[in-house]
Design an enzyme around this catalytic site. Structure first.
Site, PDB file in Angstrom:
ATOM      1  N   GLU A  96     -13.082   5.303  25.501  1.00 39.65           N
ATOM      2  CA  GLU A  96     -12.940   6.652  25.431  1.00 39.65           C
ATOM      3  C   GLU A  96     -13.117   6.671  23.753  1.00 39.65           C
ATOM      4  O   GLU A  96     -11.722   6.653  23.457  1.00 39.65           O
ATOM      5  CB  GLU A  96     -12.437   7.564  26.101  1.00 39.65           C
ATOM      6  CG  GLU A  96     -12.274   9.134  25.829  1.00 39.65           C
ATOM      7  CD  GLU A  96     -11.267  10.014  26.563  1.00 39.65           C
ATOM      8  OE1 GLU A  96     -11.881  11.059  27.063  1.00 39.65           O
ATOM      9  OE2 GLU A  96     -10.101   9.652  26.471  1.00 39.65           O
ATOM     10  N   ASP A 135      -8.422   5.147  28.187  1.00 36.15           N
ATOM     11  CA  ASP A 135      -8.242   6.553  27.763  1.00 36.15           C
ATOM     12  C   ASP A 135      -7.953   6.784  26.323  1.00 36.15           C
ATOM     13  O   ASP A 135      -6.924   5.982  25.856  1.00 36.15           O
ATOM     14  CB  ASP A 135      -7.375   7.263  28.681  1.00 36.15           C
ATOM     15  CG  ASP A 135      -7.233   8.765  28.454  1.00 36.15           C
ATOM     16  OD1 ASP A 135      -8.167   9.664  28.616  1.00 36.15           O
ATOM     17  OD2 ASP A 135      -6.212   9.362  28.130  1.00 36.15           O
TER      18      ASP A 135
END
Length: 594
Positions: A350, A315
């Site tokens: 990401e 993330d």
């Protein structure tokens, strides 16, 4: 690197924790309901304690003494029970409470304790059970299994439920190459949610990075290991979604229950001492610090070595390469590549955060995959009617404009963050009022359309257009070069009622209300793709693009948003299937693979 955490070895239990600025440290050891406080000894920047017996099954925390000067990064107070950052199991879930941030208020009844583990077995280091070009299936463990009619009540909402035969059968029906589990490590609710009567259901607010959440994984490391083994036996890999960019201790008004009370240097600070917030969650872990990188590498190694996972999705991954600016040659990448347990694992970035220069799509190492949001946006725009064939062809051919000839793209139409796929053709605007932020949260631009009515409708014409649009986008996805990703439930029309930031809404997959016809359609697309999996990872050289009548595409056609159809014809002897896309008005269907 020293052995941090609690290690049972040779009949002894040894504890080690980093806290350079503390003046004293106590080990708070609980056995049979009784707490014992043991003074720890300084060892450089660390504190150690050796207890001459096997303490497996007992629980513990730390209490650090020193100055309470938050503006100087000193948050020491013996009233604060602190979780070991290297804990792998906890005795209960985290609970948000104002006492966590209040000076001098004892938190022993609020903060979980780490559970001491015996030496954990190692899982043989086999090649990842995943191949580039395959289908990654992103799922929320609780939401995916909570209402599954075949899963026993006691297993619903847990990691163990993923090993149930009915769940595995569904994954095999879709030819899933790997499941990507949204965070299953322990997290804490954001401070504002309790006042709204809400809770975090996604887990992107972690505390101890390798401690499994007791609600999602009550059987701890063994439960995750057994589930991974069951999925591997079915030919399905396991990728963990991890959040190394920040911790749940939030901003300067947040609580003191882990790193903040031990070693504030783990967090990135501006020259004036204020916390840097490139994560948007109040703090950012500082990967310029070697001890932060060591903790992250240890986390990855733990999940591979003791659970057998195939890889990780990170993330807000640019934060891992900040020091403070993004560096594509940041040390963390070399450290992961040099680790024998991690070198061949699947790594997915990401590739954006909210810091300066935070959009880094295409800039991660050559062996990393990256979430490609441009693919999502450009495919949606094409089928909405304001994109061009040239842009769509570029995305379907692997986004060489971003990644070059080596396609590292993870193509997706929808993810946990944003509209579901069905909502992207049923809502033009976000509908997030239930989140309690006056509809200000979530992305404002979703490249979505509603086909004439915002939200639910009984109009058969609108429903038919929405169904056709879904099939067109799904067909586009499964015909695209690169690795593809589908979020659980999108194969049968899952909705969040237009909420594009549903992290605080309990929205489990409704298995009884699914669109079985759409599910079967997706299964058919996936079967076609799986039959030529290796060929889907890279776009074939040669071949040609034509219009629907078999004529070479003109410049005008490539840039015409109203183009009705085009096709790619692979070169002779290629095992890559051709595809044709047809769009008439606002109704679309994939012809070649319908």
């Amino acid at each position: 690197m020293s052995q941090y955490g609690a290690a049972v070895t040779g009949g002894n239990t040894i504890f080690r924790v980093r806290s350079p600025l503390a003046t004293a440290m106590q080990l708070c050891l609980t056995e049979n309901g009784e707490e014992q406080r043991i003074a720890m000894q300084r060892d450089g920047d660390d504190w150690v304690a050796k207890v001459p017996r096997d303490l497996a099954g007992a629980t513990y925390g730390y209490r650090a003494d020193g100055e309470w000067q938050p503006e100087q990064g000193k948050w020491f107070h013996p009233a604060k029970l602190l979780v070991d950052p290297y804990a792998v199991e906890l005795d209960r879930r985290f609970t948000q409470d104002p006492a966590l941030a209040n000076f001098g208020v004892d938190t022993s009844d609020i903060v979980p304790r780490a559970v001491i583990q015996p030496p954990l077995p190692e899982v043989p280091l086999n090649a990842p059970c995943f191949q580039r070009g395959g289908l990654i299936y992103e799922l929320n463990v609780d939401g995916f299994t909570r209402l599954h009619p075949d899963v026993p009540d006691a297993q619903r909402g847990t990691v163990a439920a993923l090993a149930h035969p009915s769940v595995i059968a569904h994954l095999q029906k879709l030819h899933v190459s790997a499941v990507e589990l949204m965070p299953i490590t322990a997290w804490i609710d954001e401070r504002h949610l309790s006042a709204l009567g809400l809770a975090n259901h996604w887990g992107y607010n972690p505390v101890a990075p390798m401690a499994l959440d007791p609600g999602l994984c009550p059987g701890g490391v063994a439960e995750l290991r057994d589930t991974v083994a069951a999925l591997h036996d079915a030919g399905i890999g396991v990728i963990l979604d991890l959040v190394p960019n920040h911790s749940g201790e939030s901003d300067i008004f947040g609580g003191v229950f882990c790193l903040r009370g031990l070693d504030d240097s783990a967090y990135a600070h501006a020259p004036d001492g204020t916390l840097i917030n490139d994560s948007g969650c109040g703090n950012t872990l500082d990967f310029a610090q070697a001890h932060v990188r060591d903790m992250t590498v240890a986390t990855l190694r733990h999940f591979v070595r003791h659970c057998g996972v195939d890889g990780f999705r990170f993330d807000l991954a640019p934060i891992m390469a900040r020091g403070p600016g993004f560096d594509p040659a940041a040390p963390i990448f070399a450290e992961i590549a040099a680790d024998p347990w991690l070198a061949d694992r699947v790594m997915i970035a990401e590739p954006w955060d909210i810091g300066p220069g935070g959009y880094q799509l295409g800039n991660f190492p050559a062996n990393w995959l990256e979430w490609n949001d441009k693919y999502r946006d450009d495919v949606r725009r094409f089928w909405r009617g304001d994109g061009t064939a040239s842009t769509l062809a570029t995305r379907m051919a692997g986004s060489a404009d971003i990644f070059g000839p080596d396609c590292r793209s993870v193509n997706f139409l929808a993810a946990h963050d944003g509209f579901t796929l069905a909502d992207s053709v049923a809502y033009e605007q976000r509908h997030n009022l239930a989140n309690g932020e006056d509809n200000r949260d979530g992305h404002s631009e979703n490249y979505s359309w509603n086909n004439g009515v915002e939200g639910p409708t009984d109009n058969p014409d609108i429903l038919a257009r929405r169904a056709a649009d879904l099939r067109a986008m799904l067909g586009t996805l499964f015909a695209s070069t690169g690795t593809i990703m589908l979020t659980a439930g999108d194969e049968f029309g899952r909705t969040q009622q237009g909420n594009n930031n549903a992290y605080c809404q309990p929205m489990p997959v409704n298995w009884e209300a699914r669109d079985v016809a759409l599910e079967d359609h997706v299964a058919g697309l996936s079967a076609t793709r799986a039959a030529s999996l290796a060929a889907m990872a890279q776009f074939p050289e040669g071949g040609c693009w034509t219009d629907y009548h078999g004529q070479p595409m003109s410049d005008e056609q490539w840039n015409d948003p109203s183009l009705s159809a085009f096709a790619f014809h692979p070169p002779p002897h290629s095992d890559r299937p051709g595809f044709a896309l047809d769009r008439i008005a606002r109704t679309a269907t994939l012809l070649a693979q319908d």
